[in-house]
Design an enzyme around this catalytic site. Structure first.
Site, PDB file in Angstrom:
ATOM      1  N   LYS A 110      26.167  -7.278   2.661  1.00 30.73           N
ATOM      2  CA  LYS A 110      26.992  -8.428   3.045  1.00 30.73           C
ATOM      3  C   LYS A 110      27.808  -8.109   4.297  1.00 30.73           C
ATOM      4  O   LYS A 110      27.930  -8.939   5.191  1.00 30.73           O
ATOM      5  CB  LYS A 110      27.889  -8.873   1.897  1.00 30.73           C
ATOM      6  CG  LYS A 110      27.044  -9.549   0.837  1.00 30.73           C
ATOM      7  CD  LYS A 110      27.817 -10.248  -0.237  1.00 30.73           C
ATOM      8  CE  LYS A 110      26.850 -11.017  -1.120  1.00 30.73           C
ATOM      9  NZ  LYS A 110      27.145 -10.920  -2.536  1.00 30.73           N
ATOM     10  N   LYS A 189      11.768 -13.554  -0.763  1.00 31.07           N
ATOM     11  CA  LYS A 189      12.349 -13.623  -2.106  1.00 31.07           C
ATOM     12  C   LYS A 189      13.065 -14.974  -2.280  1.00 31.07           C
ATOM     13  O   LYS A 189      13.811 -15.391  -1.394  1.00 31.07           O
ATOM     14  CB  LYS A 189      13.357 -12.483  -2.249  1.00 31.07           C
ATOM     15  CG  LYS A 189      14.033 -12.475  -3.590  1.00 31.07           C
ATOM     16  CD  LYS A 189      15.117 -11.418  -3.677  1.00 31.07           C
ATOM     17  CE  LYS A 189      15.769 -11.528  -5.029  1.00 31.07           C
ATOM     18  NZ  LYS A 189      17.141 -11.524  -5.179  1.00 31.07           N
ATOM     19  N   LYS A 192      19.003 -18.743  -3.093  1.00 28.60           N
ATOM     20  CA  LYS A 192      19.725 -19.901  -2.549  1.00 28.60           C
ATOM     21  C   LYS A 192      20.213 -19.622  -1.124  1.00 28.60           C
ATOM     22  O   LYS A 192      20.366 -20.536  -0.337  1.00 28.60           O
ATOM     23  CB  LYS A 192      20.868 -20.334  -3.455  1.00 28.60           C
ATOM     24  CG  LYS A 192      21.937 -19.296  -3.590  1.00 28.60           C
ATOM     25  CD  LYS A 192      23.018 -19.768  -4.517  1.00 28.60           C
ATOM     26  CE  LYS A 192      23.942 -18.639  -4.913  1.00 28.60           C
ATOM     27  NZ  LYS A 192      23.306 -17.498  -5.573  1.00 28.60           N
TER      28      LYS A 192
HETATM   29  P1  ADP Z   1      20.320 -15.950  -5.350  1.00 30.65           P
HETATM   30  O1  ADP Z   1      19.456 -14.897  -4.669  1.00 30.65           O
HETATM   31  O2  ADP Z   1      19.698 -17.289  -5.332  1.00 30.65           O
HETATM   32  O3  ADP Z   1      21.720 -15.930  -4.812  1.00 30.65           O
HETATM   33  P2  ADP Z   1      21.433 -14.549  -7.571  1.00 30.65           P
HETATM   34  O4  ADP Z   1      21.609 -13.329  -6.739  1.00 30.65           O
HETATM   35  O5  ADP Z   1      22.626 -15.330  -7.983  1.00 30.65           O
HETATM   36  O6  ADP Z   1      20.381 -15.509  -6.859  1.00 30.65           O
HETATM   37  O7  ADP Z   1      20.606 -14.119  -8.847  1.00 30.65           O
HETATM   38  C1  ADP Z   1      20.957 -14.318 -10.200  1.00 30.65           C
HETATM   39  C2  ADP Z   1      19.951 -13.628 -11.077  1.00 30.65           C
HETATM   40  O8  ADP Z   1      18.627 -14.146 -10.827  1.00 30.65           O
HETATM   41  C3  ADP Z   1      19.863 -12.126 -10.828  1.00 30.65           C
HETATM   42  O9  ADP Z   1      19.646 -11.460 -12.063  1.00 30.65           O
HETATM   43  C4  ADP Z   1      18.674 -11.977  -9.927  1.00 30.65           C
HETATM   44  O10 ADP Z   1      18.099 -10.708 -10.036  1.00 30.65           O
HETATM   45  C5  ADP Z   1      17.760 -13.103 -10.417  1.00 30.65           C
HETATM   46  N1  ADP Z   1      16.949 -13.593  -9.294  1.00 30.65           N
HETATM   47  C6  ADP Z   1      17.369 -14.395  -8.304  1.00 30.65           C
HETATM   48  N2  ADP Z   1      16.380 -14.633  -7.423  1.00 30.65           N
HETATM   49  C7  ADP Z   1      15.310 -13.963  -7.874  1.00 30.65           C
HETATM   50  C8  ADP Z   1      13.981 -13.795  -7.399  1.00 30.65           C
HETATM   51  N3  ADP Z   1      13.560 -14.405  -6.311  1.00 30.65           N
HETATM   52  N4  ADP Z   1      13.150 -13.022  -8.105  1.00 30.65           N
HETATM   53  C9  ADP Z   1      13.566 -12.413  -9.231  1.00 30.65           C
HETATM   54  N5  ADP Z   1      14.804 -12.532  -9.751  1.00 30.65           N
HETATM   55  C10 ADP Z   1      15.677 -13.284  -9.078  1.00 30.65           C
END
Ligand code: ADP
Ligand code: TRP
Length: 327
Positions: A110, A189, A192
């Site tokens: 970040k 990947k 959001k």
């Molecule tokens: P984002 O990447 O959309 O901000 P988060 O970091 O809030 O998502 O992820 C919340 C949960 O969902 C975590 O446990 C994360 O590992 C899982 N997760 C999010 N995106 C993926 C992805 N593309 N593939 C696998 N797991 C994911």
């Protein structure tokens, strides 16, 4: 086994969140003592708008239950309904070196993206360790990106026990979710932050449109295609049956099928999961009091455990007044 995990209410949940995290949580509910919570304290590091945070928090509860979380089997609660977590985070911060937090890759990522780090963002792993340790959790199912945070919780449990010569905090183990990498519509990947998600709850039409917009290479209908480098296929392997995946693989290799057909098949498989969940969510939305009751019952169960552990923690470090310590 006590299983604990949290999900941040920091945006609309998507297929990556479901396949990468929630699906495994829901499977674990059958045979474990599960605690799943909505990490709204954590989200304050990114969502600083009261209306939005409240909406996202409520949405996570709806989404979890619509996707199959059974409140009879699991304690589902808001992190803020267990304020002992914030108290334990403070105590842990006093036994944790700054150097440990400086090594957190998600923090470093970040900062590398020029996000001005608040102390909350820096302390994020301490709060997460408190979430885990306050319930003496055995297993923490997470995505790959969160493993380091769970390892830090292991370290912090050790620091606390060493410093205060006790065995109060239990070392948790991480467990990697089954499908650790869910690709988004652009092949990166799904996240959001990349605007490449397939949200869990939209109309069937919008969801299909999103899938039809997935990026592929420009091979013609006739040409044979490589399933292993195609993100449509990659996503299909996560939502279709083994037989369906094998059949689509053959069609890729044989040629004579356009990507449009593959996407349609993917959209159907996704709809098999999301269709029934959408109906269930509509039903839940029509009765918000029911969901609120679930969250409160979950909080009560969680708080009973957290209060007891926090008492042991206070006792171990001499924060309990009017009472001799355990030594
Ligand atoms: P984002 O990447 O959309 O901000 P988060 O970091 O809030 O998502 O992820 C919340 C949960 O969902 C975590 O446990 C994360 O590992 C899982 N997760 C999010 N995106 C993926 C992805 N593309 N593939 C696998 N797991 C994911
Ligand atoms: N940091 C996790 C994420 O972004 C969410 C989270 C907060 C969590 N506290 C937790 C996950 C405790 C597991 C255990 O996905």
């Amino acid at each position: 086994m006590r299983v604990l995990s949290g999900i941040q209410p920091s945006g609309r949940l998507h297929l990556g969140n479901y396949l990468g995290a929630m699906k495994q949580h829901i499977e674990l509910q059958e045979e474990n003592d599960c605690f799943f919570f909505i990490a709204n304290y954590h989200s304050l590091t990114t969502v600083q708008d009261a209306v939005q945070l409240r909406d996202y928090t409520r949405d996570v509860a709806f989404d979890y239950m619509a996707m199959g979380l059974d409140p009879e089997k699991v304690a589902l609660f808001r992190q803020t309904d267990v304020p002992e977590v914030a108290e334990l985070a403070w105590v842990l911060s006093t036994v944790t070196g700054k150097g440990l937090l400086e090594r957190a890759t998600s923090y470093k990522d970040k900062v590398a993206k020029n996000i001005m780090p608040s102390m909350g963002l820096f302390n994020y792993p301490i709060l997460m360790a408190a979430d885990i340790l306050i319930f003496k959790s055995d297993i923490v199912p997470v995505g790959k990106d969160q493993i380091q945070h769970v390892e830090m919780a292991q370290d912090m449990a050790g620091y606390f026990n060493n410093v205060f010569k006790c065995e109060v905090l239990k070392r948790p183990e991480w467990r990697l979710n089954d499908s650790p990498y869910v690709p988004g519509v652009d092949g990166q990947k799904m996240s959001k932050s990349y605007d490449n998600t397939i949200p869990l709850f939209e109309t069937a039409k919008k969801t299909k449109k999103r899938i039809m917009s997935m990026l592929t290479d420009s091979k013609t209908v006739e040409e044979p295609k490589d399933p292993d480098s195609c993100n449509v296929f990659a996503l299909y392997t996560l939502v279709a049956t083994e037989e369906e995946v094998a059949a689509l693989r053959e069609r890729y290799i044989a040629g004579g099928m356009g990507y449009g057909d593959a996407k349609k098949q993917l959209a159907e498989a996704v709809e098999r999961i999301l269709g029934p969940a959408r109906e269930k969510r509509e039903h839940l939305e029509s009765d918000p009091a029911l969901v609120e009751n679930v969250l409160q019952a979950g909080a009560e169960k969680a708080r009973n455990v957290a209060r007891g552990v926090m008492e042991e923690v206070r006792d171990a470090c001499g924060l309990m007044t009017g009472k001799d310590t355990h030594r």
